[in-house]
Structures are given as C-alpha cells and as structure tokens.
Design a protein around this motif. Structure first.
Motif, PDB file in Angstrom:
ATOM      1  N   PHE A 211       0.847  -1.197   0.000  1.00  0.00           N
ATOM      2  CA  PHE A 211       0.000   0.000   0.000  1.00  0.00           C
ATOM      3  C   PHE A 211       0.881   1.245   0.000  1.00  0.00           C
ATOM      4  O   PHE A 211       1.689   1.444   0.916  1.00  0.00           O
ATOM      5  N   ARG A 277      -5.634   0.885   3.256  1.00  0.00           N
ATOM      6  CA  ARG A 277      -4.757  -0.284   3.360  1.00  0.00           C
ATOM      7  C   ARG A 277      -5.524  -1.606   3.265  1.00  0.00           C
ATOM      8  O   ARG A 277      -5.119  -2.523   2.537  1.00  0.00           O
ATOM      9  N   THR A 278      -6.652  -1.719   3.961  1.00  0.00           N
ATOM     10  CA  THR A 278      -7.366  -3.000   3.987  1.00  0.00           C
ATOM     11  C   THR A 278      -7.910  -3.359   2.607  1.00  0.00           C
ATOM     12  O   THR A 278      -7.729  -4.490   2.124  1.00  0.00           O
ATOM     13  N   TRP A 280      -6.909  -2.189  -0.259  1.00  0.00           N
ATOM     14  CA  TRP A 280      -5.776  -2.355  -1.176  1.00  0.00           C
ATOM     15  C   TRP A 280      -5.177  -3.758  -1.043  1.00  0.00           C
ATOM     16  O   TRP A 280      -4.900  -4.429  -2.044  1.00  0.00           O
ATOM     17  N   ASP A 281      -4.973  -4.199   0.172  1.00  0.00           N
ATOM     18  CA  ASP A 281      -4.391  -5.528   0.384  1.00  0.00           C
ATOM     19  C   ASP A 281      -5.292  -6.625  -0.189  1.00  0.00           C
ATOM     20  O   ASP A 281      -4.793  -7.638  -0.698  1.00  0.00           O
TER      21      ASP A 281
END
Length: 288
Positions: A211, A277-278, A280-281
């Motif tokens: 990210f 971030r979540t 994207w991951d």
C-alpha cells in the motif's frame, strides 16, 4: 465413473502442476447445473476465445452473452500462461458433439472423425478457453502452450488418464476449428511427456504492491502502479473506464475503486474511491 473435482481440489492440482491460478469472482458456485448434468467426467477440451485482452476475455467467459449465458468454460488461459478460474460445474463450452468421439475419449482410443452433433459435451468435459483471435496469425506464446500442457496434465494425472483424454473443440463438434494455431496431436505429445515425470510443484507465491498510502492517489499522479490497480479493478468487475486504465490517477480510477470498496461491503464515506490499506491488500495488485 469419474466424479467432478471439488473446487478446492481443482485449485490445488493446478498449482501443484506449477501454474499461477486466479480465482475470479464467485467462480466456485458459478455454473449451469440447473440446466443439465455435470458429470461423469471423461476428459478435457481446449478452445480459443476469438478475443484479445485478459480482463475482457475473462469477464466474457464468466458472464457469457445474451445468446449463451456463462460460464463459458471452467478456466481461461491467458497469454502469460496464467489460469483464471471462472466456473465450477456445468459450463457452456462444448455443446453438442459426436457420441463416437466421446466413446473414444472415455476408452482412450484413437479419435474417429467428428461428423455428428448428437451428444451433450457440457456434462462430460472440463473446458479451458485460451486467449487467441483464432485467425491463424495471432501467436501462441510458449508460456501459454506450456500452461495448456500443465492444465491438461494436472487433470489427467488426478484421474489416472493418459493424454488421449484431452481433445480440441475441433475434434468434438463438426464445423469448429479451435484451437487454431497448433495441432492437438502435438499438444498431446507434450502432455504425454509431462505425465511421465513428477509435477513441477507450486510456483513461487505472487508478489503484490504494498500500500503506497492514501496521499499517493492524487490528481496528476502518474505511475505503473495505477495502471496495474486499474487492471485488477477491471478483472474484479469494478472497472468504470471508457478508456484505459492508464497510469494517471483520474476520476475514472476513483469511481472504479469506489465500486471495489462497495463490493467489499463499504458504504458512504468509507466508499469514497480513495484506496485504504485494507481494501488495497484485498485487491492484490501485482508488482510492477
């Protein structure tokens, strides 16, 4: 009588054969089982898509079209030799073909000419569509042919079949020409050699872009990461692009990412189209 493989088992044997496997959308429950039988299984059938581009080809094979609902196969093999699983169960790929050919495949005998269309093949064959225009000019990269070899060998190995259980659509249904660009006899030769040795084993785990932070995604930013992100959004059915995706961060990227956030269950301000971030991951953007 060979029973169909469970979804998790199919993924495992393909990866054990050395293939990169993508699980597309809800492929594990996507099928045409309500329209007819799925199994017993007798073989593997190879096709070409008459399309170009991975994202659009995979989506077409998943969804189908107005005259033929998806899934149109079980897996799509792209030019890089990666497999995109789009269906698990009966799929609209084989149609009606020659019953004498089915008998020959089931008993692993020499194939007779396909001169009749009297037998349902959708219930009996795993089908793999390979991205190629089918015009005799579009090249078949070695990586793609190797993947066809591996896919076929993985399934044959699991069922205890020989290469004679793998056929092309052109050997099944009168009037078909796929796959065009290589011969099925040469491919069966490759499969036979592969079956004579151990599987290659799982490939190295794919590497994904970490990210880069929410501030990375701002107007005017240009990066290969944004292009790769856009391609993943298209593959997930969230692309909202009229043109592209491309390297510049645009309103279309933001709209597409918002669709991805909503797909994950976010709403309101949490689905504003700015990567977190979540989310994207979970998108798993490959390294560029």
């Amino acid at each position: 009588m060979a029973k169909p493989l469970e979804a998790s088992r199919l993924v495992q044997i393909l990866r054990d054969e050395g293939l990169v496997v993508h699980e597309y959308k809800e492929w594990r429950t996507h099928n045409r089982n309500a329209k007819g039988a799925w199994g017993p299984i007798n073989g593997v059938m190879i096709h070409h898509t008459v399309t170009e581009g991975t994202g659009s080809s995979v989506e077409l094979c998943y969804t189908g079209h107005s005259s033929l609902p998806g899934p149109l196969c079980h897996g799509v093999i792209d030019k890089k030799g990666e497999v995109w699983l789009v269906g698990n169960g009966r799929a609209n790929h084989a149609g009606l073909g020659d019953g004498d050919v089915l008998d020959a495949v089931a008993n692993e005998r020499k194939l007779p000419p396909d001169n009749e269309a009297d037998t349902d093949g959708n219930s009996r064959f795993y089908g793999f569509e390979c991205i190629n225009l089918g015009d005799g000019k579009d090249p078949w990269p070695e990586a793609q042919k190797l993947a066809i070899e591996r896919v076929s060998a993985a399934i044959c190995r699991t069922y205890g079949w020989t290469e004679k259980s793998v056929i092309g659509h052109l050997e099944w249904q009168p009037g078909k020409q796929d796959p065009r660009g290589f011969t099925m006899s040469s491919m069966r030769g490759r499969i036979a050699k592969r079956l004579g040795r151990d599987p290659d084993g799982p490939p190295a785990p794919p590497k994904y872009e970490p990210f880069p932070g929410a501030s990375f995604f701002e107007t005017g930013r240009s990066s290969k990461i944004i292009t790769a992100m856009g391609k993943r959004l298209v593959a997930e059915g969230c692309g909202r692009y009229e043109v592209g995706p491309g390297p510049e961060w645009t309103a279309a990227d933001r709209k597409s990412y918002a669709a991805w956030q909503r797909k994950l269950g976010y709403s309101g301000d949490d689905a504003d189209g700015v990567p977190g971030r979540t989310s994207w991951d979970k998108l798993k953007v490959p390294n560029v």
